[in-house]
Design a protein around this motif. Structure first.
Motif, PDB file in Angstrom:
ATOM      1  N   SER A 144      15.690  -5.331  62.261  1.00 35.38           N
ATOM      2  CA  SER A 144      14.455  -4.747  62.945  1.00 35.38           C
ATOM      3  C   SER A 144      14.730  -3.123  63.073  1.00 35.38           C
ATOM      4  CB  SER A 144      14.927  -5.076  64.376  1.00 35.38           C
ATOM      5  OG  SER A 144      13.783  -4.680  65.151  1.00 35.38           O
ATOM      6  N   ASP A 145      13.383  -2.880  63.199  1.00 29.95           N
ATOM      7  CA  ASP A 145      12.932  -1.184  62.814  1.00 29.95           C
ATOM      8  C   ASP A 145      13.385  -0.521  64.168  1.00 29.95           C
ATOM      9  OD1 ASP A 145      12.181   1.141  61.328  1.00 29.95           O
ATOM     10  OD2 ASP A 145      10.509   1.190  62.447  1.00 29.95           O
ATOM     11  N   ILE A 146      13.633  -1.073  65.423  1.00 30.10           N
ATOM     12  CA  ILE A 146      13.570  -0.689  66.492  1.00 30.10           C
ATOM     13  C   ILE A 146      14.852  -0.218  66.913  1.00 30.10           C
ATOM     14  CG2 ILE A 146      12.767  -0.292  68.941  1.00 30.10           C
ATOM     15  CD1 ILE A 146      10.541  -2.377  68.287  1.00 30.10           C
ATOM     16  N   CYS A 147      15.320   1.175  67.091  1.00 31.71           N
ATOM     17  CA  CYS A 147      16.345   1.404  67.667  1.00 31.71           C
ATOM     18  C   CYS A 147      16.395   1.044  69.023  1.00 31.71           C
ATOM     19  CB  CYS A 147      17.002   2.799  67.467  1.00 31.71           C
ATOM     20  SG  CYS A 147      18.557   3.308  68.126  1.00 31.71           S
ATOM     21  N   ILE A 148      17.549   0.362  69.427  1.00 35.36           N
ATOM     22  CA  ILE A 148      17.624  -0.225  70.788  1.00 35.36           C
ATOM     23  C   ILE A 148      18.069   0.956  72.089  1.00 35.36           C
ATOM     24  CG2 ILE A 148      17.913  -2.498  70.459  1.00 35.36           C
ATOM     25  CD1 ILE A 148      20.695  -0.571  71.069  1.00 35.36           C
TER      26      ILE A 148
ATOM     27  N   ALA B  74      13.365   4.524  68.828  1.00 38.61           N
ATOM     28  CA  ALA B  74      12.881   5.513  67.461  1.00 38.61           C
ATOM     29  C   ALA B  74      13.041   4.332  66.305  1.00 38.61           C
ATOM     30  CB  ALA B  74      14.052   6.372  67.285  1.00 38.61           C
ATOM     31  N   SER B  75      12.387   4.657  65.196  1.00 37.83           N
ATOM     32  CA  SER B  75      12.176   4.156  64.162  1.00 37.83           C
ATOM     33  C   SER B  75      13.327   4.262  63.085  1.00 37.83           C
ATOM     34  CB  SER B  75      10.811   4.197  63.029  1.00 37.83           C
ATOM     35  OG  SER B  75      10.717   3.770  61.901  1.00 37.83           O
ATOM     36  N   LEU B  76      14.104   3.083  62.732  1.00 38.89           N
ATOM     37  CA  LEU B  76      15.117   3.498  62.230  1.00 38.89           C
ATOM     38  C   LEU B  76      14.829   3.670  60.546  1.00 38.89           C
ATOM     39  CD1 LEU B  76      17.350   0.358  63.371  1.00 38.89           C
ATOM     40  CD2 LEU B  76      17.902   2.780  63.818  1.00 38.89           C
ATOM     41  N   ALA B  77      13.851   3.267  60.069  1.00 40.49           N
ATOM     42  CA  ALA B  77      13.329   3.531  58.703  1.00 40.49           C
ATOM     43  C   ALA B  77      13.221   4.920  58.534  1.00 40.49           C
ATOM     44  CB  ALA B  77      12.216   2.577  58.411  1.00 40.49           C
ATOM     45  N   GLY B  78      12.976   5.738  59.499  1.00 40.20           N
ATOM     46  CA  GLY B  78      12.843   7.110  59.289  1.00 40.20           C
ATOM     47  C   GLY B  78      14.202   7.827  59.228  1.00 40.20           C
ATOM     48  N   GLY B  79      15.212   7.187  59.303  1.00 42.78           N
ATOM     49  CA  GLY B  79      16.711   7.694  59.368  1.00 42.78           C
ATOM     50  C   GLY B  79      17.406   7.750  57.854  1.00 42.78           C
ATOM     51  N   LYS B  80      18.536   7.693  57.794  1.00 39.12           N
ATOM     52  CA  LYS B  80      19.402   8.000  56.853  1.00 39.12           C
ATOM     53  C   LYS B  80      20.241   6.594  56.589  1.00 39.12           C
ATOM     54  CE  LYS B  80      19.778  12.992  57.429  1.00 39.12           C
ATOM     55  NZ  LYS B  80      20.349  14.148  57.480  1.00 39.12           N
ATOM     56  N   ILE B  81      20.695   6.518  55.183  1.00 42.36           N
ATOM     57  CA  ILE B  81      21.853   5.686  54.886  1.00 42.36           C
ATOM     58  C   ILE B  81      23.289   6.308  54.932  1.00 42.36           C
ATOM     59  CG2 ILE B  81      22.639   3.785  53.250  1.00 42.36           C
ATOM     60  CD1 ILE B  81      19.717   3.730  52.391  1.00 42.36           C
ATOM     61  N   LYS B  82      24.106   5.646  55.575  1.00 43.27           N
ATOM     62  CA  LYS B  82      25.411   6.185  55.699  1.00 43.27           C
ATOM     63  C   LYS B  82      26.385   5.073  55.477  1.00 43.27           C
ATOM     64  CE  LYS B  82      24.673  10.379  57.074  1.00 43.27           C
ATOM     65  NZ  LYS B  82      25.089  11.144  58.596  1.00 43.27           N
ATOM     66  N   GLY B  83      26.748   4.951  54.104  1.00 41.76           N
ATOM     67  CA  GLY B  83      27.861   3.982  53.706  1.00 41.76           C
ATOM     68  C   GLY B  83      26.994   2.654  53.970  1.00 41.76           C
ATOM     69  N   ASP B  84      27.475   1.605  54.616  1.00 44.02           N
ATOM     70  CA  ASP B  84      26.914   0.318  54.660  1.00 44.02           C
ATOM     71  C   ASP B  84      25.853   0.422  55.858  1.00 44.02           C
ATOM     72  OD1 ASP B  84      28.436  -0.978  52.767  1.00 44.02           O
ATOM     73  OD2 ASP B  84      30.157  -1.123  53.807  1.00 44.02           O
ATOM     74  N   CYS B  85      25.655   1.481  56.627  1.00 50.36           N
ATOM     75  CA  CYS B  85      24.858   1.689  57.596  1.00 50.36           C
ATOM     76  C   CYS B  85      23.541   2.419  57.639  1.00 50.36           C
ATOM     77  CB  CYS B  85      25.817   2.133  58.827  1.00 50.36           C
ATOM     78  SG  CYS B  85      27.305   1.294  59.279  1.00 50.36           S
ATOM     79  N   ILE B  86      22.563   2.045  58.626  1.00 50.77           N
ATOM     80  CA  ILE B  86      21.567   2.963  58.643  1.00 50.77           C
ATOM     81  C   ILE B  86      21.737   3.464  59.912  1.00 50.77           C
ATOM     82  CG2 ILE B  86      20.186   0.979  59.934  1.00 50.77           C
ATOM     83  CD1 ILE B  86      17.697   1.753  58.431  1.00 50.77           C
ATOM     84  N   GLU B  87      21.477   4.908  59.734  1.00 46.63           N
ATOM     85  CA  GLU B  87      21.528   5.939  60.869  1.00 46.63           C
ATOM     86  C   GLU B  87      20.121   6.372  61.408  1.00 46.63           C
ATOM     87  OE1 GLU B  87      24.477   9.535  60.943  1.00 46.63           O
ATOM     88  OE2 GLU B  87      22.581  10.242  60.467  1.00 46.63           O
ATOM     89  N   CYS B  88      19.891   6.158  62.815  1.00 49.29           N
ATOM     90  CA  CYS B  88      18.928   6.648  63.408  1.00 49.29           C
ATOM     91  C   CYS B  88      18.748   7.877  63.594  1.00 49.29           C
ATOM     92  CB  CYS B  88      18.985   5.979  64.893  1.00 49.29           C
ATOM     93  SG  CYS B  88      17.493   6.438  65.998  1.00 49.29           S
ATOM     94  N   PRO B  89      17.384   8.421  63.170  1.00 47.15           N
ATOM     95  CA  PRO B  89      17.247   9.795  62.980  1.00 47.15           C
ATOM     96  C   PRO B  89      17.028  10.347  64.417  1.00 47.15           C
ATOM     97  CG  PRO B  89      14.945   8.347  62.759  1.00 47.15           C
ATOM     98  CD  PRO B  89      16.094   7.508  62.962  1.00 47.15           C
ATOM     99  N   TYR B  90      16.915   9.873  65.485  1.00 49.46           N
ATOM    100  CA  TYR B  90      17.076  10.438  66.608  1.00 49.46           C
ATOM    101  C   TYR B  90      18.157  11.007  67.446  1.00 49.46           C
ATOM    102  CZ  TYR B  90      14.060  10.945  71.144  1.00 49.46           C
ATOM    103  OH  TYR B  90      13.251  11.436  72.278  1.00 49.46           O
ATOM    104  N   HIS B  91      19.213  10.122  67.381  1.00 50.47           N
ATOM    105  CA  HIS B  91      20.468  10.472  68.028  1.00 50.47           C
ATOM    106  C   HIS B  91      21.632   9.900  67.165  1.00 50.47           C
ATOM    107  CE1 HIS B  91      17.734  10.222  71.509  1.00 50.47           C
ATOM    108  NE2 HIS B  91      18.442  11.267  71.756  1.00 50.47           N
TER     109      HIS B  91
END
Length: 377
Positions: free
Chosen positions: A44-48, A52-69
């Motif tokens: 799901s794209d919504i950071c809880i 924020a939109s997770l798709a606007g963030g970065k990929i860190k290893g096996d994870c997706i990183e939120c661009p906000y915090h």
């Protein structure tokens, strides 16, 4: 729109381990990325945290990183890191988002949008010819501004071709014109039918193999609510099969992913001409379907007069009603009413086993409503 089916989210080549991409399906946004093992992930794209939109963030290893915090979530939706808690901080149990099963087949990433366990899920439409010797498969993607059910029905309609498509023999004006009796075979997750059909003349570089309309044996099927297959036997050993995976973007927009398989003109040099023909035919359909009003077909089939040529469409509507009766149809009016005010998530399988979610599941229609819409041809 229905949950608990597989939907094509993107071409495999469009998703990498460099940056996530945002895809909208069933009226909700999703983030797609590849983990360190190269596995396609969909969440799901919504950071809880603060939406924020997770798709606007970065990929860190096996994870997706939120661009906000900088919160990080793995492909299963579990939060693995909250930077503000410090290096030894542990995310609370409620820190999770919806993560969805994915499978890659036919150069496409299929995402299961729903909460059914693996053993209860309907299958992905099979393309047995893909990668087989003697077959050439190509892809095509385009968008229509219409409801997904109207779009799918256009691919199940043996009576429209004479009036919609250029190059047909009768063009609907000859006294000989008639749709032959249809033999629709109902399956667990769809229906199939075979019939003889006059198909359009080929165009451009392909005109020499089919210069005029000709009678061919046709096979049409739907598998689940959004996948169709049309098989045309032009002559012994000469076949063209159109596999269509349709993904509802929202109620009034659909993305269509075509896998076109053929045993004729296997040279890749013919791919462009084949897709030009595919687009030409699709455009003739699009002009009609985008102008259908109402775009969403009536809840009762008494408000549209179906005839024997519509038999497979009647079966399709029956099965849609049955899936709706299971409680699988999204309450799109409620979602539209809450747009911009409430964040929802299509329920993932983990919701069957875990509670205490931040986002509410997408509102669904009651689980008996679909029985009211039975179709008759």
């Amino acid at each position: 729109m229905l949950i608990n089916f597989w939907y094509v989210a993107a071409y495999s080549e469009a998703v990498n381990a460099d940056r996530p991409i945002k895809v909208k399906m069933l009226g909700q946004n999703f983030a797609l990325y590849r983990d360190s093992a190269g596995v396609a992930r969909c969440v799901s794209d919504i950071c809880i945290h603060r939406s924020a939109s997770l798709a606007g963030g970065k990929i860190k290893g096996d994870c997706i990183e939120c661009p906000y915090h900088g919160w990080q979530f793995n492909g299963d939706g579990q939060c693995t890191k909250i930077p503000s808690l410090g290096i030894d901080g542990t995310p609370p149990p409620r820190a999770k988002i919806d993560g969805y099963p994915t499978e890659e087949r036919y150069g496409l990433i299929h995402v299961f949008l729903g909460d059914l366990p693996a053993e209860e899920r309907p299958p992905i439409m099979a393309i047995e010819e893909y990668g087989q010797e003697g077959w050439r498969c190509i892809h095509l993607e385009y968008n229509w501004k219409t409801n997904w059910e109207r779009s799918v029905e256009a691919g199940l309609d043996p009576a429209h071709a004479e009036f919609v498509h250029t190059g047909m023999k009768f063009a609907g004006s000859d006294a000989e014109y008639i749709v032959p009796p249809l033999d629709v075979k109902r399956l667990e997750w769809g229906a199939e039918q075979s019939f003889d059909l006059l198909t359009i003349a080929a165009r451009g570089d392909l005109e020499k193999i089919k210069p005029q309309a000709a009678s061919v044996n046709a096979f049409a099927a739907f598998y689940g609510p959004t996948c169709t297959a049309t098989k045309l036997t032009l002559a012994p050993g000469q076949k063209v099969i159109q596999y269509m995976f349709e993904t509802p973007v929202d109620e009034f927009h659909v993305k269509k992913h075509l896998v076109s398989a053929r045993t004729v003109n296997l040279d890749p040099g013919y791919d462009k001409a084949m897709n030009q023909t595919n687009l030409f035919v699709a455009e003739e359909d699009r002009i009609i379907i985008e102008d259908v009003d109402p775009a969403i077909y009536p809840e009762s089939n008494s408000k549209e007069l179906l005839v024997p040529a519509d038999e497979q469409i009647a079966v399709y509507r029956d099965m849609i009603a049955e899936w709706e009766a299971r409680g699988w149809r999204i309450d799109t009016r409620k979602v539209a009413e809450d747009r911009g005010r409430v964040g929802y998530a299509i329920p993932c399988p983990a919701r069957r086993e875990q509670g205490n979610w931040v986002l509410d599941s997408t509102p669904m229609l009651p689980a008996s409503r679909g029985e009211e819409t039975k179709a008759v041809a």
